[in-house]
Structure formats: C-alpha cells, structure tokens
Design a protein around this motif. Structure first.
Motif, short mmCIF file in Angstrom:
data_model
loop_
_atom_site.label_atom_id
_atom_site.label_comp_id
_atom_site.label_asym_id
_atom_site.label_seq_id
_atom_site.Cartn_x
_atom_site.Cartn_y
_atom_site.Cartn_z
N GLU A 28 -18.75 12.50 21.09
CA GLU A 28 -17.42 11.98 20.75
C GLU A 28 -16.32 12.99 21.05
OE1 GLU A 28 -17.97 8.48 17.49
OE2 GLU A 28 -17.59 10.48 16.68
N ALA A 30 -16.53 15.05 23.48
CA ALA A 30 -16.70 15.37 24.91
C ALA A 30 -16.95 16.86 25.10
CB ALA A 30 -15.50 14.90 25.73
N LEU A 69 -18.31 13.45 30.96
CA LEU A 69 -17.41 13.64 29.82
C LEU A 69 -16.00 14.01 30.28
CD1 LEU A 69 -19.83 15.49 27.38
CD2 LEU A 69 -19.12 13.09 27.31
N ALA A 72 -13.99 10.74 30.69
CA ALA A 72 -13.83 9.86 29.52
C ALA A 72 -12.96 10.52 28.46
CB ALA A 72 -15.19 9.53 28.93
N ILE A 75 -13.56 8.80 22.99
CA ILE A 75 -14.95 8.33 22.95
C ILE A 75 -15.33 7.96 21.52
CG2 ILE A 75 -17.36 8.98 23.35
CD1 ILE A 75 -16.28 11.01 25.44
N TYR A 77 -18.94 6.85 19.75
CA TYR A 77 -20.37 6.86 20.08
C TYR A 77 -21.15 6.72 18.79
CZ TYR A 77 -24.45 8.35 22.85
OH TYR A 77 -25.65 8.42 23.50
N ALA A 109 -21.08 2.14 22.02
CA ALA A 109 -20.09 3.13 22.42
C ALA A 109 -18.93 2.46 23.14
CB ALA A 109 -20.73 4.17 23.34
N PHE A 111 -15.16 3.99 25.36
CA PHE A 111 -14.43 5.15 25.84
C PHE A 111 -13.36 4.67 26.80
CE2 PHE A 111 -18.31 4.32 28.10
CZ PHE A 111 -17.92 4.25 29.43
N ARG A 122 -11.16 0.37 29.06
CA ARG A 122 -11.93 0.75 27.88
C ARG A 122 -13.18 -0.12 27.79
NH1 ARG A 122 -11.67 4.38 24.06
NH2 ARG A 122 -12.66 3.95 22.08
#
Length: 146
Positions: A28, A30, A69, A72, A75, A77, A109, A111, A122
C-alpha cells in the motif's frame, strides 16, 4: 481461528500472518525497499505461467517491484487469509530452520495509474494467490508469491 479466517489461532500462524500484514502495508505504501527486506535470497517466481521466459529470482524481484509500484499510486491492497499449511524438514510441527508456510489468500486491490493518454485510471483487481514463506531460524521471509 484467526480473525475471520479458517486458520487455527496459534503462535506460528499469528507470526506468519503478521509478516503478511507487514507485506500488505508495504504494498500500500509502494515501498519496494521494505518488500525486498521481506524477500528471501532464495526468492523464485514463475508468474503462474508454464513459460520460463517470465520467471525471475531475487534480483529480478527488485526490478519488478520498482517498475510496478513506480507506476501505481493510491494503492489499496486487502488480503483475506483462506488457509495455511506448515511443512518442516523433519516432518513435524515444531518450528525449525527451513520450515515453509504456504498461505492461500484472496486479494482485493485497487490503485491509480496514468494511461498512455495521460488520464488516470483506477482499476479494481480481485485474484487469488499463494504466498510461501521460509523460517530462517529467527524470522519468516517470503520465497514466492509477491
């Protein structure tokens, strides 16, 4: 049972889940560096395909995490823990170096990524996965499934 799962509540299982919660939070954030610290030098990924062309080990993991990552943001998750099995070298249930824990999870999830037109998208992702962890004698490290 551990928090709404079918996984028996004991110290080993709680410790494994705690590592996976740290993993989830690092995703989350990243935080590729934190994720690399959770990975075993024995890390091996086959990407769930029969082709060996997309397989990678510990060194390839860093590139995969950094690339994915890096694209994105925002995030979310979530992992739902479905089952866990413990396998140890001597076949027992006492924790020893080399024990492996296989944890089946459902992933939910989302992101934000910027597409080729420069517009934010998204996507929502739902999947199932199995993470494998190895006991080093003092901590659990992830050997497969990131």
């Amino acid at each position: 049972m551990i928090g709404g799962s079918r996984i028996p509540d004991n110290k080993i299982n709680r410790d494994v889940i705690a590592v996976l919660e740290n993993y989830r939070q690092a995703v989350e954030r990243a935080d590729a560096e934190a994720l690399m610290l959770m990975a075993s030098p024995n890390y091996r990924e086959d990407s769930g395909t029969p082709s060996m062309s997309d397989d990678y080990g510990f060194d390839g993991l860093r590139a995969v995490l950094t690339e994915r990552l890096g694209k994105a943001r925002d995030i979310r998750y979530f992992l739902r823990y479905m089952s866990m099995r413990l396998r140890c070298p001597t076949g027992g249930t006492d924790l020893e170096t080399g024990c492996r824990a296989n944890v089946e999870v459902l992933i939910d999830a989302s992101f934000t990524v910027t597409d080729a037109r420069g517009q934010d998208q998204r996507p929502d992702m739902r999947d199932q996965n199995e993470l494998e962890l190895e006991w080093t004698g003092d901590k659990w490290l992830i050997v497969r499934g990131m």
